[in-house]
Design an enzyme around this catalytic site. Structure first.
Site, PDB file in Angstrom:
ATOM      1  N   SER A 252       3.019  -0.766   2.234  1.00 14.85           N
ATOM      2  CA  SER A 252       2.007  -1.723   1.772  1.00 14.85           C
ATOM      3  C   SER A 252       2.438  -3.152   2.096  1.00 14.85           C
ATOM      4  O   SER A 252       2.604  -3.498   3.262  1.00 14.85           O
ATOM      5  CB  SER A 252       1.745  -1.524   0.275  1.00 14.85           C
ATOM      6  OG  SER A 252       0.693  -2.343  -0.164  1.00 14.85           O
ATOM      7  N   THR A 253       2.672  -3.983   1.056  1.00  8.38           N
ATOM      8  CA  THR A 253       3.000  -5.394   1.274  1.00  8.38           C
ATOM      9  C   THR A 253       4.245  -5.533   2.147  1.00  8.38           C
ATOM     10  O   THR A 253       5.276  -4.948   1.857  1.00  8.38           O
ATOM     11  CB  THR A 253       3.242  -6.097  -0.066  1.00  8.38           C
ATOM     12  OG1 THR A 253       2.166  -5.807  -0.949  1.00  8.38           O
ATOM     13  CG2 THR A 253       3.368  -7.605   0.122  1.00  8.38           C
TER      14      THR A 253
ATOM     15  N   HIS B  84      -1.704   0.143   3.149  1.00  4.88           N
ATOM     16  CA  HIS B  84      -2.775  -0.351   2.277  1.00  4.88           C
ATOM     17  C   HIS B  84      -3.461  -1.557   2.920  1.00  4.88           C
ATOM     18  O   HIS B  84      -2.890  -2.645   2.997  1.00  4.88           O
ATOM     19  CB  HIS B  84      -2.206  -0.757   0.917  1.00  4.88           C
ATOM     20  CG  HIS B  84      -1.630   0.393   0.158  1.00  4.88           C
ATOM     21  ND1 HIS B  84      -0.692   0.233  -0.835  1.00  4.88           N
ATOM     22  CD2 HIS B  84      -1.862   1.734   0.230  1.00  4.88           C
ATOM     23  CE1 HIS B  84      -0.376   1.413  -1.336  1.00  4.88           C
ATOM     24  NE2 HIS B  84      -1.068   2.338  -0.704  1.00  4.88           N
TER      25      HIS B  84
ATOM     26  N   MET C 260       3.902  -3.106  -2.902  1.00  2.00           N
ATOM     27  CA  MET C 260       3.683  -3.240  -4.336  1.00  2.00           C
ATOM     28  C   MET C 260       3.282  -1.902  -4.937  1.00  2.00           C
ATOM     29  O   MET C 260       2.713  -1.048  -4.269  1.00  2.00           O
ATOM     30  CB  MET C 260       2.580  -4.261  -4.611  1.00  2.00           C
ATOM     31  CG  MET C 260       2.977  -5.701  -4.409  1.00  2.00           C
ATOM     32  SD  MET C 260       1.711  -6.836  -5.054  1.00  2.00           S
ATOM     33  CE  MET C 260       0.405  -6.652  -3.857  1.00  2.00           C
TER      34      MET C 260
ATOM     35  N   ASP D   8       2.406   3.764  -5.467  1.00  2.00           N
ATOM     36  CA  ASP D   8       1.697   4.764  -4.672  1.00  2.00           C
ATOM     37  C   ASP D   8       2.673   5.504  -3.763  1.00  2.00           C
ATOM     38  O   ASP D   8       3.513   4.892  -3.111  1.00  2.00           O
ATOM     39  CB  ASP D   8       0.610   4.087  -3.829  1.00  2.00           C
ATOM     40  CG  ASP D   8      -0.241   5.085  -3.069  1.00  2.00           C
ATOM     41  OD1 ASP D   8      -0.546   6.158  -3.631  1.00  2.00           O
ATOM     42  OD2 ASP D   8      -0.605   4.794  -1.908  1.00  2.00           O
TER      43      ASP D   8
END
Length: 385
Positions: free
Chosen positions: A204-205, A231, A326, A329
């Site tokens: 993600s991030t 994401h 973050m 997940d």
């Protein structure tokens, strides 16, 4: 920890006001100024020394991309959250910004009232700012201590040994004591005897930059498919795939519903959808299925959703990789993969942009291999070859 100092950079007065008002409502954030273009921003960065910019991409005189290039080339200790438009050009420039080191991005609302748009920006920006605050405090506290956990042995021997032997902890050069990894549950696993036939990645991030550094290190020696959940909203995943494809020896593409998995191809889940692996019509091959199933962990696409399907269809012959991002997940899906004999690789805390997604798999003890970003491709290869 001192307040996060933020400089708001946007050529549109409406968005400067929206972002400024949102930031003022976030605890421990101080808006130190604003700028209407990149050139003005650079002069204010020099005088105000902000920790973070909210940075529009397309601006007159100097774009957000040029600002990031200046920050990178001059090693200025300032990060950025990009404000992007939901267009093909906007997504391509956003991916470039993230590869240059921008912390994250949000999409500019393109319709609605002022109050509605402010709420949308607040919903998107607040968790990013809070993650940046946590990471900044984390970096100050833990930069001197590193730990790497590796399976005993090399190559295929290490794959089988990783599931049956105790992990070894290698500390940094100063021989500091490293706290043992918390193992709060026992996971009964399927004994594996074969190399992995698929690689699943959740990220993600910080993902576009991390993938741009890691994936070019993967070579056609792998000869297995790779499936990725990053994401991102629609349009952006297509731009990410295009950017990575230009950098890698493997083919990288946005996944399409119904297509069969192919060796040496990286399939990125389309933004705003869910992606899973299903059996093909012949019962032997495996195909991609794109669905409109609900978000999981507030994520769509979700790594958990993908990992569960890998656990079902690749018992004893899969590798799960969890990287910077973050939230949590991927944790539950990785636990299912682990039970079904997968090798689990986690990015270590020091090399993560945000130490969120790898945290639970590491602390729960299901990660077999914990390495910095630059070692992930090597460890993936060891599980396959």
């Amino acid at each position: 920890m001192d307040k996060i100092k933020v400089l708001v950079v946007d050529d549109t007065i409406v968005y400067r006001k929206i972002v400024n008002d949102v930031l003022k409502n976030i605890p421990d954030v101080e808006v130190v100024g604003s700028a209407t273009n990149g050139k003005t921003a650079l002069s204010r960065i020099a005088s105000l020394k902000p920790d973070l910019l909210t940075l529009d991409i397309e601006m007159p005189e100097m774009s957000g991309i040029e600002v990031l290039e200046h920050i990178r080339d001059n090693a200025i200790p300032t990060s950025a959250v990009m404000l992007s438009t939901l267009t093909q050009r906007g997504s391509e420039m956003t991916i470039k910004a993230l590869e240059l080191g921008a912390f994250d991005f949000i999409s500019k609302p393109d319709q609605g009232t002022m109050a509605e748009n402010m709420q949308k920006v607040s919903d998107a920006l607040t968790p990013i700012i809070n993650a940046f605050k946590r990471q900044k405090g984390f970096s100050k506290t833990f930069t001197t201590e590193k730990s790497i956990i590796k399976p005993v042995g090399q190559g295929r021997d290490s794959v089988s040994h990783a599931l049956t032997s105790r992990k070894s902890v290698v500390t940094g050069t100063q021989n500091k004591t490293v706290s043992p990894i918390k193992k709060n549950k026992t996971v009964a696993v399927v004994r594996r005897h074969t190399p992995s036939s698929i690689i699943g990645i959740g990220i993600s991030t910080g993902g576009p930059k991390a993938l741009a550094l890691m994936m070019p290190l993967l070579t056609p020696r792998l000869n297995v498919p790779i499936v990725v959940v990053q994401h991102m909203p629609p349009v952006f995943t297509q731009s990410l795939a295009k950017s990575l494809n230009a950098k890698c020896s493997l083919e990288v593409k946005e996944a399409e519903n119904g297509e069969p998995l192919r060796p040496n191809t990286v399939f990125i889940a389309p933004g705003g959808t869910q992606m899973k692996i299903v059996a093909g019509p012949d019962g032997r091959t495996r195909h991609i299925k794109i669905t409109d199933d609900p978000p999981e962990n507030s994520c769509k696409p979700s790594a958990d959703y993908l990992f569960r399907s890998i656990a079902e269809h690749y018992v004893g012959r899969a590798t799960g990789v969890i990287m910077t991002g973050m939230g949590s997940d991927g944790s539950k899906g990785l636990e299912m993969m682990k039970k079904n004999g997968s090798i689990i690789i986690a990015q270590d805390k020091d090399s993560c942009t945000v130490y969120g997604m790898p945290k639970e798999p590491i602390e729960s003890g299901i990660a077999d291999i914990i390495v910095p970003l630059e070692k992930i491709a090597e460890e993936i290869t060891n599980t396959v070859i």
